[in-house]
Design a protein around this motif. Sequence first.
Motif, PDB file in Angstrom:
ATOM      1  N   VAL A  84      60.702  58.214   3.760  1.00  0.00           N
ATOM      2  CA  VAL A  84      60.515  57.798   5.162  1.00  0.00           C
ATOM      3  C   VAL A  84      61.751  57.041   5.641  1.00  0.00           C
ATOM      4  O   VAL A  84      62.287  57.300   6.728  1.00  0.00           O
ATOM      5  N   ALA A  85      62.196  56.082   4.800  1.00  0.00           N
ATOM      6  CA  ALA A  85      63.341  55.257   5.172  1.00  0.00           C
ATOM      7  C   ALA A  85      64.599  56.115   5.335  1.00  0.00           C
ATOM      8  O   ALA A  85      65.352  55.959   6.301  1.00  0.00           O
ATOM      9  N   ARG A  86      64.803  57.046   4.412  1.00  0.00           N
ATOM     10  CA  ARG A  86      65.963  57.939   4.494  1.00  0.00           C
ATOM     11  C   ARG A  86      65.896  58.802   5.751  1.00  0.00           C
ATOM     12  O   ARG A  86      66.887  58.964   6.464  1.00  0.00           O
ATOM     13  N   GLY A  87      64.698  59.329   6.019  1.00  0.00           N
ATOM     14  CA  GLY A  87      64.515  60.192   7.187  1.00  0.00           C
ATOM     15  C   GLY A  87      64.811  59.448   8.477  1.00  0.00           C
ATOM     16  O   GLY A  87      65.494  59.967   9.367  1.00  0.00           O
ATOM     17  N   MET A  88      64.307  58.208   8.547  1.00  0.00           N
ATOM     18  CA  MET A  88      64.526  57.429   9.763  1.00  0.00           C
ATOM     19  C   MET A  88      66.006  57.160   9.975  1.00  0.00           C
ATOM     20  O   MET A  88      66.528  57.288  11.084  1.00  0.00           O
ATOM     21  N   PHE A  89      66.681  56.817   8.879  1.00  0.00           N
ATOM     22  CA  PHE A  89      68.094  56.526   9.016  1.00  0.00           C
ATOM     23  C   PHE A  89      68.885  57.785   9.371  1.00  0.00           C
ATOM     24  O   PHE A  89      69.803  57.745  10.201  1.00  0.00           O
ATOM     25  N   ALA A  90      68.495  58.911   8.774  1.00  0.00           N
ATOM     26  CA  ALA A  90      69.192  60.168   9.071  1.00  0.00           C
ATOM     27  C   ALA A  90      69.069  60.508  10.558  1.00  0.00           C
ATOM     28  O   ALA A  90      70.042  60.893  11.208  1.00  0.00           O
ATOM     29  N   LYS A  91      67.853  60.349  11.099  1.00  0.00           N
ATOM     30  CA  LYS A  91      67.623  60.636  12.521  1.00  0.00           C
ATOM     31  C   LYS A  91      68.442  59.675  13.400  1.00  0.00           C
ATOM     32  O   LYS A  91      69.123  60.101  14.339  1.00  0.00           O
ATOM     33  N   LEU A  92      68.387  58.385  13.064  1.00  0.00           N
ATOM     34  CA  LEU A  92      69.108  57.381  13.842  1.00  0.00           C
ATOM     35  C   LEU A  92      70.599  57.676  13.810  1.00  0.00           C
ATOM     36  O   LEU A  92      71.305  57.584  14.817  1.00  0.00           O
ATOM     37  N   SER A  93      71.070  58.072  12.633  1.00  0.00           N
ATOM     38  CA  SER A  93      72.483  58.370  12.449  1.00  0.00           C
ATOM     39  C   SER A  93      72.889  59.599  13.272  1.00  0.00           C
ATOM     40  O   SER A  93      73.931  59.621  13.923  1.00  0.00           O
ATOM     41  N   GLN A  94      72.000  60.602  13.268  1.00  0.00           N
ATOM     42  CA  GLN A  94      72.277  61.842  13.988  1.00  0.00           C
ATOM     43  C   GLN A  94      72.405  61.593  15.498  1.00  0.00           C
ATOM     44  O   GLN A  94      73.268  62.152  16.158  1.00  0.00           O
ATOM     45  N   TYR A  95      71.517  60.720  16.009  1.00  0.00           N
ATOM     46  CA  TYR A  95      71.512  60.483  17.456  1.00  0.00           C
ATOM     47  C   TYR A  95      72.179  59.171  17.817  1.00  0.00           C
ATOM     48  O   TYR A  95      71.892  58.579  18.848  1.00  0.00           O
ATOM     49  N   ARG A  96      73.099  58.660  16.968  1.00  0.00           N
ATOM     50  CA  ARG A  96      73.637  57.323  17.213  1.00  0.00           C
ATOM     51  C   ARG A  96      74.457  57.257  18.492  1.00  0.00           C
ATOM     52  O   ARG A  96      74.479  56.222  19.157  1.00  0.00           O
ATOM     53  N   GLY A  97      75.097  58.381  18.838  1.00  0.00           N
ATOM     54  CA  GLY A  97      75.854  58.422  20.096  1.00  0.00           C
ATOM     55  C   GLY A  97      74.943  58.207  21.286  1.00  0.00           C
ATOM     56  O   GLY A  97      75.205  57.363  22.144  1.00  0.00           O
ATOM     57  N   ALA A  98      73.856  58.967  21.309  1.00  0.00           N
ATOM     58  CA  ALA A  98      72.909  58.873  22.425  1.00  0.00           C
ATOM     59  C   ALA A  98      72.271  57.490  22.484  1.00  0.00           C
ATOM     60  O   ALA A  98      72.121  56.903  23.560  1.00  0.00           O
ATOM     61  N   VAL A  99      71.920  56.950  21.309  1.00  0.00           N
ATOM     62  CA  VAL A  99      71.283  55.625  21.260  1.00  0.00           C
ATOM     63  C   VAL A  99      72.252  54.562  21.791  1.00  0.00           C
ATOM     64  O   VAL A  99      71.879  53.700  22.586  1.00  0.00           O
ATOM     65  N   SER A 100      73.525  54.663  21.364  1.00  0.00           N
ATOM     66  CA  SER A 100      74.532  53.700  21.826  1.00  0.00           C
ATOM     67  C   SER A 100      74.648  53.758  23.336  1.00  0.00           C
ATOM     68  O   SER A 100      74.722  52.721  24.007  1.00  0.00           O
ATOM     69  N   CYS A 101      74.696  54.985  23.891  1.00  0.00           N
ATOM     70  CA  CYS A 101      74.833  55.148  25.336  1.00  0.00           C
ATOM     71  C   CYS A 101      73.654  54.526  26.050  1.00  0.00           C
ATOM     72  O   CYS A 101      73.808  53.762  27.004  1.00  0.00           O
ATOM     73  N   SER A 102      72.427  54.822  25.578  1.00  0.00           N
ATOM     74  CA  SER A 102      71.239  54.357  26.320  1.00  0.00           C
ATOM     75  C   SER A 102      71.087  52.843  26.195  1.00  0.00           C
ATOM     76  O   SER A 102      70.490  52.209  27.052  1.00  0.00           O
ATOM     77  N   LEU A 103      71.620  52.236  25.130  1.00  0.00           N
ATOM     78  CA  LEU A 103      71.547  50.775  25.008  1.00  0.00           C
ATOM     79  C   LEU A 103      72.784  50.101  25.621  1.00  0.00           C
ATOM     80  O   LEU A 103      72.868  48.887  25.668  1.00  0.00           O
TER      81      LEU A 103
END
Lengths: 110, 132
Positions: A84-103
């Motif tokens: 679960v922890a690996r999956g969450m980090f992988a997803k966050l890492s994959q969309y880190r550009g989008a997350v950075s932009c929206s924050l």
Amino acid sequence: MRRLTVYYDGRCGLCCATRDWIDRQPQLIRIECVPSKEPGAELTVIADTGEIWEGDGAWIVVLWALRDYRHWAKRLSTPSMLPVARGMFAKLSQYRGAVSCSLGLEPELP
Amino acid sequence: MFVMYAYVAYLVLSIAITVWVARTLHNNGRLFLVDAFHGQEALADSVNKLLVVGFYLINLGWMVGSLRTYEALETPRVALEFLSEKIGTVLFVLGLMHFFNLYLFNRFRRRALDELAFGMPPIPPTGTVARS
């Protein structure tokens, strides 16, 4: 093990904000953060004793080095939680550009 | 009619129980704290005393604040039932506070153990480099 060097994506606002957060945390093992210039670089942790952690597991090593989060690292690395922890980090890492932009988080490197 | 007797009995009993629980916590929690503060006994005693003071304040505050009853308490039976209901609540609150304190002791101690535990991260490394 006395020191960890963390290579993170210097072009990612979220990663730079996380770096600032790590610098403010009490550390059991000294963490040195180095921005990586390679585009899309994976999170990499290298210990002074030579071990390397790359990708999804690396952030758990960082948590383990922080005094207030070591018990979280232990909890997240149990066999039931680790995928679960690996999956969450992988997803966050994959969309880190989008997350950075929206924050609205700005990277330190152009 | 029995109101004053019931109030006095309630206060005496609940204060006695609080003192007993607080002393138990104080005497037996000390070891945990000494361990959590890496054998610094003065610091452990100080934190122990502060925890007990907080424990007293919350519990005595609770029981003094919940003294009042609107019943007339005209027969011994009603008075006894009032007393048992109030004391029951006090015991329950004391129990919750006691477990909360145990949780705090244990958290201090676990953190202390974590700080001592050097060793390796819980995740195996993905590779190694030659030591520079």
